[in-house]
Structures are given as C-alpha cells and as structure tokens.
Design an enzyme around this catalytic site. Structure first.
Site, PDB file in Angstrom:
ATOM      1  N   LEU A 239      -8.327  10.119 -11.586  1.00 14.72           N
ATOM      2  CA  LEU A 239      -9.533  10.196 -10.757  1.00 14.72           C
ATOM      3  C   LEU A 239      -9.648  11.566 -10.074  1.00 14.72           C
TER       4      LEU A 239
ATOM      5  N   GLY B 195      -4.823  17.036 -11.049  1.00 12.22           N
ATOM      6  CA  GLY B 195      -4.537  17.343 -12.458  1.00 12.22           C
ATOM      7  C   GLY B 195      -4.768  16.176 -13.400  1.00 12.22           C
ATOM      8  N   THR B 196      -4.869  14.962 -12.857  1.00 13.37           N
ATOM      9  CA  THR B 196      -4.956  13.768 -13.725  1.00 13.37           C
ATOM     10  C   THR B 196      -5.951  12.748 -13.153  1.00 13.37           C
TER      11      THR B 196
ATOM     12  N   TYR C  34      -6.799  -2.958  -0.793  1.00 22.48           N
ATOM     13  CA  TYR C  34      -5.713  -3.692  -0.121  1.00 22.48           C
ATOM     14  C   TYR C  34      -5.192  -2.944   1.110  1.00 22.48           C
TER      15      TYR C  34
ATOM     16  N   PRO D 219     -11.471   2.539  -4.007  1.00 22.75           N
ATOM     17  CA  PRO D 219     -11.875   2.154  -5.364  1.00 22.75           C
ATOM     18  C   PRO D 219     -11.259   0.820  -5.770  1.00 22.75           C
TER      19      PRO D 219
ATOM     20  N   PRO E  44     -10.663  -1.368  -9.579  1.00 22.07           N
ATOM     21  CA  PRO E  44     -10.011  -0.882 -10.795  1.00 22.07           C
ATOM     22  C   PRO E  44     -10.823   0.157 -11.577  1.00 22.07           C
TER      23      PRO E  44
ATOM     24  N   LYS F  40      -1.486   3.014   2.484  1.00 25.52           N
ATOM     25  CA  LYS F  40      -2.948   3.124   2.435  1.00 25.52           C
ATOM     26  C   LYS F  40      -3.562   2.598   3.732  1.00 25.52           C
TER      27      LYS F  40
HETATM   28  C1  HXC Z   1      12.322  -1.164  -8.385  1.00 24.65           C
HETATM   29  C2  HXC Z   1      12.255   1.131  -8.712  1.00 24.65           C
HETATM   30  C3  HXC Z   1      11.388   0.957  -9.825  1.00 24.65           C
HETATM   31  C4  HXC Z   1      11.013  -0.384 -10.171  1.00 24.65           C
HETATM   32  C5  HXC Z   1      11.720   3.078  -9.546  1.00 24.65           C
HETATM   33  N1  HXC Z   1      12.437   2.459  -8.588  1.00 24.65           N
HETATM   34  N2  HXC Z   1      11.072   2.186 -10.310  1.00 24.65           N
HETATM   35  N3  HXC Z   1      12.706   0.091  -8.008  1.00 24.65           N
HETATM   36  N4  HXC Z   1      11.511  -1.396  -9.433  1.00 24.65           N
HETATM   37  N5  HXC Z   1      10.193  -0.635 -11.185  1.00 24.65           N
HETATM   38  C6  HXC Z   1      13.279   3.076  -7.595  1.00 24.65           C
HETATM   39  C7  HXC Z   1      14.408   3.883  -8.178  1.00 24.65           C
HETATM   40  O1  HXC Z   1      15.505   3.073  -8.512  1.00 24.65           O
HETATM   41  C8  HXC Z   1      14.718   4.835  -7.041  1.00 24.65           C
HETATM   42  O2  HXC Z   1      15.459   4.225  -6.036  1.00 24.65           O
HETATM   43  C9  HXC Z   1      13.350   5.098  -6.433  1.00 24.65           C
HETATM   44  O3  HXC Z   1      12.520   4.009  -6.842  1.00 24.65           O
HETATM   45  C10 HXC Z   1      12.725   6.398  -6.933  1.00 24.65           C
HETATM   46  O4  HXC Z   1      12.915   6.443  -8.294  1.00 24.65           O
HETATM   47  P1  HXC Z   1      12.817   7.798  -9.107  1.00 24.65           P
HETATM   48  O5  HXC Z   1      13.459   7.550 -10.428  1.00 24.65           O
HETATM   49  O6  HXC Z   1      13.256   8.938  -8.264  1.00 24.65           O
HETATM   50  O7  HXC Z   1      11.308   7.925  -9.239  1.00 24.65           O
HETATM   51  P2  HXC Z   1      10.453   7.524 -10.470  1.00 24.65           P
HETATM   52  O8  HXC Z   1      10.578   6.085 -10.795  1.00 24.65           O
HETATM   53  O9  HXC Z   1      10.706   8.535 -11.550  1.00 24.65           O
HETATM   54  O10 HXC Z   1       9.038   7.817  -9.862  1.00 24.65           O
HETATM   55  C11 HXC Z   1       8.408   6.983  -8.950  1.00 24.65           C
HETATM   56  C12 HXC Z   1       7.135   7.713  -8.611  1.00 24.65           C
HETATM   57  C13 HXC Z   1       6.429   8.033  -9.971  1.00 24.65           C
HETATM   58  C14 HXC Z   1       7.461   8.973  -7.847  1.00 24.65           C
HETATM   59  C15 HXC Z   1       6.274   6.836  -7.735  1.00 24.65           C
HETATM   60  O11 HXC Z   1       5.972   6.854 -10.587  1.00 24.65           O
HETATM   61  C16 HXC Z   1       5.327   9.002  -9.809  1.00 24.65           C
HETATM   62  O12 HXC Z   1       5.508  10.199  -9.929  1.00 24.65           O
HETATM   63  N6  HXC Z   1       4.084   8.523  -9.569  1.00 24.65           N
HETATM   64  C17 HXC Z   1       2.926   9.374  -9.355  1.00 24.65           C
HETATM   65  C18 HXC Z   1       1.708   8.816 -10.014  1.00 24.65           C
HETATM   66  C19 HXC Z   1       1.386   7.385  -9.696  1.00 24.65           C
HETATM   67  O13 HXC Z   1       2.240   6.613  -9.263  1.00 24.65           O
HETATM   68  N7  HXC Z   1       0.133   7.016  -9.942  1.00 24.65           N
HETATM   69  C20 HXC Z   1      -0.351   5.678  -9.708  1.00 24.65           C
HETATM   70  C21 HXC Z   1      -1.237   5.667  -8.520  1.00 24.65           C
HETATM   71  S1  HXC Z   1      -2.124   4.218  -8.687  1.00 24.65           S
HETATM   72  P3  HXC Z   1      17.085   4.419  -5.932  1.00 24.65           P
HETATM   73  O14 HXC Z   1      17.461   3.705  -4.677  1.00 24.65           O
HETATM   74  O15 HXC Z   1      17.622   3.777  -7.173  1.00 24.65           O
HETATM   75  O16 HXC Z   1      17.328   5.887  -5.876  1.00 24.65           O
HETATM   76  C22 HXC Z   1      -2.594   3.574  -7.234  1.00 24.65           C
HETATM   77  C23 HXC Z   1      -3.681   2.521  -7.455  1.00 24.65           C
HETATM   78  C24 HXC Z   1      -3.656   1.343  -6.595  1.00 24.65           C
HETATM   79  O17 HXC Z   1      -2.122   3.918  -6.209  1.00 24.65           O
HETATM   80  C25 HXC Z   1      -4.718   0.292  -6.921  1.00 24.65           C
HETATM   81  C26 HXC Z   1      -5.001  -0.026  -8.359  1.00 24.65           C
HETATM   82  C27 HXC Z   1      -6.014  -1.114  -8.605  1.00 24.65           C
HETATM   83  P1  NAP Z   2      -2.812   9.274 -11.184  1.00 24.19           P
HETATM   84  O1  NAP Z   2      -3.548   9.911 -12.314  1.00 24.19           O
HETATM   85  O2  NAP Z   2      -1.414   8.858 -11.411  1.00 24.19           O
HETATM   86  O3  NAP Z   2      -2.903  10.245  -9.940  1.00 24.19           O
HETATM   87  C1  NAP Z   2      -1.921  10.442  -8.993  1.00 24.19           C
HETATM   88  C2  NAP Z   2      -1.742  11.936  -8.793  1.00 24.19           C
HETATM   89  O4  NAP Z   2      -0.926  12.178  -7.656  1.00 24.19           O
HETATM   90  C3  NAP Z   2      -1.072  12.640  -9.988  1.00 24.19           C
HETATM   91  O5  NAP Z   2      -1.909  13.705 -10.411  1.00 24.19           O
HETATM   92  C4  NAP Z   2       0.236  13.184  -9.427  1.00 24.19           C
HETATM   93  O6  NAP Z   2       0.540  14.461 -10.004  1.00 24.19           O
HETATM   94  C5  NAP Z   2      -0.105  13.298  -7.939  1.00 24.19           C
HETATM   95  N1  NAP Z   2       1.099  13.224  -7.098  1.00 24.19           N
HETATM   96  C6  NAP Z   2       2.044  12.244  -7.075  1.00 24.19           C
HETATM   97  N2  NAP Z   2       3.011  12.544  -6.195  1.00 24.19           N
HETATM   98  C7  NAP Z   2       2.670  13.718  -5.619  1.00 24.19           C
HETATM   99  C8  NAP Z   2       3.258  14.551  -4.628  1.00 24.19           C
HETATM  100  N3  NAP Z   2       4.408  14.226  -4.030  1.00 24.19           N
HETATM  101  N4  NAP Z   2       2.624  15.705  -4.293  1.00 24.19           N
HETATM  102  C9  NAP Z   2       1.458  16.048  -4.886  1.00 24.19           C
HETATM  103  N5  NAP Z   2       0.848  15.314  -5.820  1.00 24.19           N
HETATM  104  C10 NAP Z   2       1.443  14.162  -6.192  1.00 24.19           C
HETATM  105  O7  NAP Z   2      -3.581   7.945 -10.693  1.00 24.19           O
HETATM  106  P2  NAP Z   2      -5.106   7.655 -10.322  1.00 24.19           P
HETATM  107  O8  NAP Z   2      -5.377   6.278 -10.769  1.00 24.19           O
HETATM  108  O9  NAP Z   2      -5.995   8.758 -10.752  1.00 24.19           O
HETATM  109  O10 NAP Z   2      -5.035   7.618  -8.726  1.00 24.19           O
HETATM  110  C11 NAP Z   2      -5.754   8.528  -7.915  1.00 24.19           C
HETATM  111  C12 NAP Z   2      -6.000   7.926  -6.545  1.00 24.19           C
HETATM  112  O11 NAP Z   2      -6.853   6.789  -6.655  1.00 24.19           O
HETATM  113  C13 NAP Z   2      -4.757   7.450  -5.829  1.00 24.19           C
HETATM  114  O12 NAP Z   2      -4.878   7.723  -4.443  1.00 24.19           O
HETATM  115  C14 NAP Z   2      -4.771   5.953  -6.048  1.00 24.19           C
HETATM  116  O13 NAP Z   2      -4.080   5.256  -5.070  1.00 24.19           O
HETATM  117  C15 NAP Z   2      -6.272   5.707  -5.966  1.00 24.19           C
HETATM  118  N6  NAP Z   2      -6.712   4.462  -6.573  1.00 24.19           N
HETATM  119  C16 NAP Z   2      -6.755   4.345  -7.916  1.00 24.19           C
HETATM  120  C17 NAP Z   2      -7.214   3.170  -8.474  1.00 24.19           C
HETATM  121  C18 NAP Z   2      -7.331   2.984  -9.960  1.00 24.19           C
HETATM  122  O14 NAP Z   2      -7.730   1.905 -10.400  1.00 24.19           O
HETATM  123  N7  NAP Z   2      -7.026   3.979 -10.769  1.00 24.19           N
HETATM  124  C19 NAP Z   2      -7.599   2.114  -7.638  1.00 24.19           C
HETATM  125  C20 NAP Z   2      -7.527   2.275  -6.263  1.00 24.19           C
HETATM  126  C21 NAP Z   2      -7.091   3.464  -5.742  1.00 24.19           C
HETATM  127  P3  NAP Z   2       2.045  15.024 -10.214  1.00 24.19           P
HETATM  128  O15 NAP Z   2       2.804  13.965 -10.930  1.00 24.19           O
HETATM  129  O16 NAP Z   2       1.843  16.293 -10.987  1.00 24.19           O
HETATM  130  O17 NAP Z   2       2.570  15.302  -8.845  1.00 24.19           O
END
Ligand code: HXC
Ligand code: NAP
Length: 292
Positions: free
Chosen positions: A30, A27-28, A158, A199, A201, A173
């Site tokens: 990449l 939905g979002t 990483y 990937p 950044p 990962k």
């Molecule tokens: C320490 C933290 C924290 C922080 C949350 N927590 N933020 N601890 N520092 N900054 C803790 C909370 O206290 C809680 O623990 C637990 O983590 C879960 O918190 P929730 O509030 O339930 O979750 P929330 O913070 O709302 O959500 C975390 C998440 C959310 C589920 C990961 O960010 C999410 O939905 N992400 C999906 C999308 C995403 O992350 N996309 C990025 C992918 S990028 P306690 O013990 O207090 O209950 C990627 C790229 C890599 O992977 C490479 C890039 C170059």
């Molecule tokens: P993003 O838009 O935040 O994508 C993450 C997606 O995962 C969201 O659509 C989120 O949707 C979904 N998701 C999270 N928790 C989930 C769950 N429990 N069940 C089902 N879906 C879930 O970030 P992005 O940058 O596009 O990342 C995509 C992929 O690329 C990831 O694997 C990330 O590690 C990788 N990556 C990204 C980068 C970068 O530079 N962007 C670099 C290296 C690797 P909902 O919140 O609706 O669940």
C-alpha cells in the site's frame, strides 16, 4: 455508479506540484501504491524502509512511470537516529517536507501465549515506536520552522475493537490512533493536521504472506467478511490518502477514516448474522412472530 471509477485518479493533475511527501514502508504494498499516486500528482516522494535494494527498484519503477523523481532512503523507523538522518536527507534534497505518511508496519498471526517478549517487542517497535519516532522528529522540524504540514497514519479497524492472534499489532495500532487524536488537538496551533486511515482487507504480498499463510487465504476468504463482497483496490486507498494529505481536506483533523466496505461493522452488529437466513424463510419467521 460508473464502472470501477474508484480505480481512477481522483485529485486534479499536479495537485502536489512542489510538495514533498515522505512515505514510510513506501517500497511495497500500500505504501508503494500511495507513493506512485503522489508522484503522479507531481510530488517529490521520499520512500523509506529497511531494505534499500527494494526501495531503489520501486523508486526507479515509479519515476519511470510518472516522470517525477522518487528518493529512496534507507531507515529503520524503530531507531530514532536513523529517522533523524532520513528527515535530514529529505530536507537536504527538497528544502522541506510537507507531509508524512506513517505506513511502515510489521505483523504476523500467532496465539499470544506462543510469543516471546522479543517477538512482541519487534512488532511494537516497528508500528508504535516507528510511528511516534517519525512523527516526533518531523513535528519538531515543522514547529521550529513554523511550517504547516499534515500527517496521515495507516492503522487498522482492530485499533478500536482489538483482535486476538495479532495482539502486538492491535495494541500498537491502538496507540497510533491515540497519537493521531492527541496531536490533532495539540499541534493544530502549529498548522499541523493529523489524521488516520483504517483499511479493511487490501491484498498485498506482505500482509497476505504473514496473515493468511498456506491455504488460509482460501479458507478464510476476506471477501465473505465484507458486506460489499470484495476486497479493496490499491488506488482507492491512494485516492483517500492523497485527499487527506492535500489541502482539500484542510478542515479534517483528528479523524480516522475507515475504508473497509463495512467489514468491521458486519462483525460488530449483533444480528448481522441473520444475513444467512434465506429469503423464503423470512415468511415462516414473520408468521411465527406475528402469532405471538
Ligand atoms: C511466534 C514468531 C513467529 C511466529 C517470528 N517469531 N515468527 N513467534 N510465531 N510465527 C518470533 C521469533 O522467534 C523472534 O523471537 C521474533 O519473533 C522476531 O523474529 P525474527 O526472526 O527476528 O523476525 P522475522 O520473523 O524475520 O520478522 C518478523 C517481522 C517481519 C520483522 C515482523 O515479518 C517483517 O519484516 N515484517 C514487515 C512487513 C510486514 O509484516 N507486513 C505486514 C503488515 S500487515 P525470539 O524470541 O525467538 O528471538 C498489517 C495488516 C493488518 O499490519 C490488517 C490486515 C487485514
Ligand atoms: P507491506 O507491503 O508488508 O508493508 C510494510 C512495509 O513496512 C514494508 O515496505 C517494510 O519494508 C516496511 N517496514 C517494516 N519494518 C520497518 C522498519 N522497522 N522500518 C521501516 N520500514 C519498515 O504491507 P501492507 O499490506 O502494504 O501494509 C501497509 C500498511 O497498511 C501497514 O501499516 C498495515 O498495517 C496497513 N494495513 C494493511 C492492510 C492490508 O489488508 N494490506 C489492512 C489494514 C492495515 P522493509 O521490509 O524494507 O523495511
């Protein structure tokens, strides 16, 4: 090189006609970019994640642009029964699924000692458990139906170097990388190929908000860490994913393809920092060295 040819479509039109591809986290970011491109190439695309409103909006947007149907299915990948329901919904609608792209992820930056065990769990449950849940459910289905298929896992560079401050993501990962290479061998006999993309950044809202909050995006400019001095364009990642999903890559199995402009190698090479030395200083250095 033609100006930004990497922003254009790479595969032939209709390459995916009659194919069904499931993209987790479609939905979002990449995932959305890959889904849009698969749909442009004629695939039935199933996008799945936790937030159905977001999925419905994206599905509508992609279908509107490509003219092909996109099916949004709500599913938390960390819950195996939801994954089975999602698979059933896709099969019910399209008869079969040809490819799975494990793209869903969760991540945020934090010193590891500040994390609670729940915070650690939440990331591992999305990234590692979510990926093996989907792979297991889909794999069982393909094997039972004697159907050839392909899996693409989105990892990070990483996964093999490790990285501080994103440790739950790094260990997850790394596990997905091991899963990729293990099943590439074990399931090849069933005609299931398994590959990964690492990937560098690629700016997305999801990643940038959680990894570069506030003014970190300016302070920690990713472009400077990349030898090619730019970040990735979504279409070039979509091109690579489409290639790996397609039969054009029929002999590629167990591979992880890095698409990062050379970023991780720049960090790894011991003398790469010498890049900072200005050209004219090399004359002095050479003179000094030759004297010895
Ligand atoms: C320490 C933290 C924290 C922080 C949350 N927590 N933020 N601890 N520092 N900054 C803790 C909370 O206290 C809680 O623990 C637990 O983590 C879960 O918190 P929730 O509030 O339930 O979750 P929330 O913070 O709302 O959500 C975390 C998440 C959310 C589920 C990961 O960010 C999410 O939905 N992400 C999906 C999308 C995403 O992350 N996309 C990025 C992918 S990028 P306690 O013990 O207090 O209950 C990627 C790229 C890599 O992977 C490479 C890039 C170059
Ligand atoms: P993003 O838009 O935040 O994508 C993450 C997606 O995962 C969201 O659509 C989120 O949707 C979904 N998701 C999270 N928790 C989930 C769950 N429990 N069940 C089902 N879906 C879930 O970030 P992005 O940058 O596009 O990342 C995509 C992929 O690329 C990831 O694997 C990330 O590690 C990788 N990556 C990204 C980068 C970068 O530079 N962007 C670099 C290296 C690797 P909902 O919140 O609706 O669940």
């Amino acid at each position: 090189m033609d100006e930004k040819i990497y922003e254009q479509s790479m595969l032939k039109e209709n390459s995916f006609a009659g194919r069904t591809i499931v993209v987790t986290g479609g939905g979002t970011g990449l995932g959305k970019a890959m889904s849009k491109y698969f749909s442009e190439l004629g695939a039935n695309v199933v996008i799945t994640s936790r937030k159905i409103e977001k999925l419905e909006k994206t599905a509508e947007e992609i279908s509107g642009a490509t003219g092909n149907e996109v099916l949004p299915v709500q599913c938390d990948v960390s819950d195996y029964s939801q994954v089975e329901n999602m698979l059933n919904a896709a099969v019910e609608k399209y008869g079969k699924v040809d490819s799975l792209v494990n793209n869903a992820a969760g991540n945020f930056i934090s010193p590891t000692e500040r994390l609670s065990n729940r915070a650690f769990d939440i990331i591992v449950n999305i990234v590692l458990k979510g990926t093996y849940n989907c792979t297991l459910a889909f794999g069982k289905n393909w094997i039972e139906k004697k159907q050839h298929a392909s899996v693409v896992n989105i990892i990070t560079t990483y996964a093999w170097t490790g990285s501080g401050y994103v440790v739950p993501s790094a260990v997850s990962k790394a596990g997905v990388l091991a899963l990729t290479r293990s099943l590439a061998v074990e399931w090849a006999k069933y005609g299931i190929r398994t590959n990964a993309i690492a990937p560098g950044p690629f700016p997305t809202k999801g990643a940038w908000e959680r990894l570069l909050p506030g003014d970190l995006a300016e302070k920690f400019d990713f472009k400077k860490k990349v030898p090619l001095r730019r970040v990735g364009e979504h279409q070039e990642l979509a091109n690579l994913a489409a290639y790996l999903v397609s039969d054009y890559s029929a002999y590629i199995n167990g591979e992880v393809i890095t698409i990062d402009g050379g970023e991780w190698l720049q960090g790894a090479g011991q003398f790469n920092l010498l890049e900072m030395i200005p050209k004219d200083m090399w004359d002095t250095i050479e003179r000094t060295l030759r004297k010895k």
